[in-house]
Write an enzyme that holds these catalytic residues in place. Structure first.
Site, short mmCIF file in Angstrom:
data_model
loop_
_atom_site.label_atom_id
_atom_site.label_comp_id
_atom_site.label_asym_id
_atom_site.label_seq_id
_atom_site.Cartn_x
_atom_site.Cartn_y
_atom_site.Cartn_z
N HIS A 120 -7.95 -5.01 -0.93
CA HIS A 120 -6.76 -4.16 -1.05
C HIS A 120 -5.49 -4.96 -0.79
CE1 HIS A 120 -4.16 -0.78 -1.00
NE2 HIS A 120 -3.98 -0.77 0.30
N SER B 238 0.83 -1.21 0.00
CA SER B 238 0.00 0.00 0.00
C SER B 238 0.87 1.27 0.00
CB SER B 238 -0.95 -0.04 1.20
OG SER B 238 -1.96 0.93 1.07
N ASP C 268 -9.27 -3.18 -6.94
CA ASP C 268 -8.85 -2.46 -5.73
C ASP C 268 -9.31 -1.01 -5.80
OD1 ASP C 268 -7.53 -1.27 -3.60
OD2 ASP C 268 -5.66 -2.36 -3.92
#
Length: 638
Positions: free
Chosen positions: A601, A470, A556
């Site tokens: 995610h 991320s 995502d």
């Protein structure tokens, strides 16, 4: 405690290499509610170790792909139970409400529920408050009743798109709090748990830069807040009927470089879970005499796992590290002592070492690192090194137990966790010093950490790998542009790589929420120019890069696939241009983009992802992976 004992017993009866992932579980009244197979079930407390349970709902009725229970809440009188259901490949969730009777049945279901809590009104009717999430934004609070007096109404709507709303029920169930937050500011409203239909009471109107969270005990509010100097968290209290900020009295202050991980309230004690200078502590405050007992926890411990607890005499919690499974501890208030789980001692405590080191960044700041390696490792300079980094949102670098990390250490790897600025390991100021126009501090910290590791004899650039997920991808991508010679290979999962274009697109679900972290390049030229200096996508150039393996997810919503694909394409073009200019004999790095289906995610437990990443690292470093995959099978069922 009985529920914890059930888990402990299961672990003790398994071979030491096997560990079980425990799903959501909650104790209420005389029952334990949990997931068994594809069902929501409950069993009597004394029968929790047996297979004698009552099926309340079969998740297969929802027709979802491999559903699991993410959270459970039981109504005060156990007339209803609510459970949030999710799947591994999506962040979407469904909240089901099951009526508890001789023949339990689903009473209702609500889509896209984020947080939810029960209270009971003056007429003993159960009221469910819940937040509704749309496009990752959570702005609406609803309240619903069931049975003969069924109703469902919107109760509150947050108008500022940069804020997020979540619900929390105080430990004593006296108040339900509506928490309205962005990255730096919060506002809390109280709903009376005895009169939930009355208008909520505002504790303190939002003040930019002021964060606060609320607990309750004996008609007093205990407020964890950063108001005042220094702007780190401190504990304050006030009477529940005079909640405004001018009535807050300072109750307890933290040491410098301290992160408040959590707070738990008991009848006569308040327990603070702290991280100070990269070590874990528990502070037990006696509320009758304001006494404070500070307990330094074992140096191997890197993270807390909090447990739901209704026992006023004990405070249980778990400690873990990336290479050691969770271990249970209990603080007993009567004895004033901390007791640790007895039984099998994990062999990793003797076969590995954990070191707390520091690196000096460009501006002189000391950056903490946590390093793991085998005790009997010789010539560490020739061992492979895997570095982890995050450095965003004031969040700590994840240091929960991961089987694949343990397997790597057993196979001779060195693991290093770099707690750079932008994260939250040393408190709120540590975050502030690594966000907005100070984001480059995090990059300087990461560079200093890797160079320090090499200088102190931990591996070398040709054996050094770097991993992030991320927002951690920003610092990793920036380092690959500025100092690629420090690394041999990189693994990224759902990485944020195109900061500038993402933050200029206000149609994306999280852009407005994240202005406080990255800045507003659309309206602030200073922010725009600063982002251009470090944005991974913007700074790709023809040069040698480390090999990079990227795992991305097709749908995502947090990190759009488009930005990752654009980054990968541009990177490959730059590498081809560099190879062309370098001439024959140049060994180009491998750039792999692995696009997985689904809309989640990050899927932490994906065996496919874990296998692909480890295979990639071993191949890039020219290492034999036979033994590592054999050992990994002991932990993961392929």
């Amino acid at each position: 405690m009985d529920a914890f004992e059930k888990v402990r017993t299961k672990l003790e009866t398994q071979p030491q290499e096997e560990y079980e992932i425990i799903n959501a579980e909650i104790k209420h009244g005389g029952f334990v509610y949990y997931q068994e197979g594809c069902c929501l079930v409950r069993s009597k407390d004394e029968e929790a170790d047996n297979d004698n349970y009552e099926v309340l709902f079969n998740l297969e009725e929802l027709k979802l792909d491999q559903p699991f229970i993410d959270c459970i809440r039981v109504a005060p009188d156990e007339k209803y139970v609510a459970a949030k259901i999710r799947t591994e490949d999506s962040e979407a969730s469904t909240c089901i409400i099951v009526k508890l009777s001789d023949q339990p049945a689903m009473e209702a279901s609500f889509p896209n529920v984020s947080s939810f809590e029960w209270v009971k009104d003056e007429e003993d009717e159960d009221v469910l408050f819940y937040t509704f999430q749309r496009n990752l934004r959570c702005h609406d609070v609803y309240r619903a009743t069931f049975g003969d007096n069924k109703r469902n109404e919107r109760f509150y709507t947050e108008k500022d798109p940069s804020y997020f709303v979540f619900l929390y029920l105080t430990k004593d169930s006296r108040f339900l709090t509506i928490n309205i937050m962005n990255k730096t500011t919060s506002e809390v409203w109280l709903i009376d748990g005895l009169s939930p239909w009355d208008p909520p009471v505002l504790i303190q109107k939002r003040i930019h830069g002021v964060l606060y969270y609320v607990e309750h005990r004996d008609d007093e509010l205990y407020i964890l807040t950063n108001v005042g100097e220094p702007t780190e968290f401190k504990l304050m209290r006030t009477a529940a009927d005079t909640p405004a900020i001018m009535n807050w009295d300072l109750f307890f202050t933290m040491k410098r470089n301290t992160k408040v991980v959590d707070l738990d309230m008991f009848k006569d004690h308040c327990v603070l879970f702290l991280k100070h200078s990269n070590l874990l502590y528990v502070n037990v405050i006696g509320l009758a005499d304001d006494s404070v007992r500070s307990l330094k926890l074992p140096p191997w411990a890197c993270g807390f796992i909090m447990d739901t607890n209704s026992d006023p005499k004990n405070c249980p919690f778990q400690l873990c590290s990336p290479i050691r499974p969770p271990k249970y501890y209990t603080y007993k208030f009567a004895e004033g002592k901390l007791f640790e789980e007895t039984g099998h001692e994990d062999p990793i405590t003797k076969t590995s070492r954990v070191l707390r080191l520091e690196a000096k960044s460009k501006d002189g700041k000391l950056v903490p690192m946590t390093v793991f390696h085998k005790t009997d490792s010789e010539d560490l300079q020739k061992k492979p090194l895997l570095v982890h980094v995050y450095g965003a949102y004031g969040m700590d670098l994840k240091m929960n137990f991961r089987p694949e990390r343990r397997v790597l250490v057993d196979d001779g790897w060195i693991l290093a966790y770099c707690h750079v600025r932008g994260g939250g390991e040393l408190g709120l100021q540590w975050h502030a010093d690594g966000r907005l126009t100070k984001k480059l501090n995090g990059l300087a910290d990461l560079e200093a950490c890797i160079k320090t590791l090499h200088d102190q004899g931990f591996s070398q650039p040709s054996l050094t790998t770097l991993s992030a997920f991320s927002a951690g991808g920003v610092l990793v991508g920036a380092l690959c542009n500025s100092n690629p010679e420090l690394l041999r290979a990189v693994t990224l999962e759902a990485p944020f790589l195109d900061v500038l274009n993402t933050m200029m697109d206000t149609t994306l679900p999280l852009t407005l929420e994240e202005l406080e972290e990255w800045g507003n390049p659309s309206s602030d030229e200073k922010h725009k120019n600063y982002i251009k200096r470090y944005c991974p996508y913007q700074n790709i150039k023809p040069q040698h890069y480390p090999s990079i393996h990227i795992t991305a997810y097709e749908n995502d919503e947090r990190v759009p696939l488009k930005g990752i694909v654009n980054y990968t394409d541009k990177l490959k073009e730059a590498i081809m241009e560099h190879a062309k200019n370098t001439g024959e004999g140049y060994q180009a790095p491998n750039i792999i983009l692995d696009i997985q289906p689904g809309g989640n995610h990050v899927i932490e437990d994906s065996h496919k992802k874990i296998t692909a990443q480890i295979k990639f690292l071993y191949e890039e470093l020219g290492l034999d992976s036979t033994s590592v995959f054999e050992n990994l099978k002991k932990y993961l069922k392929f």
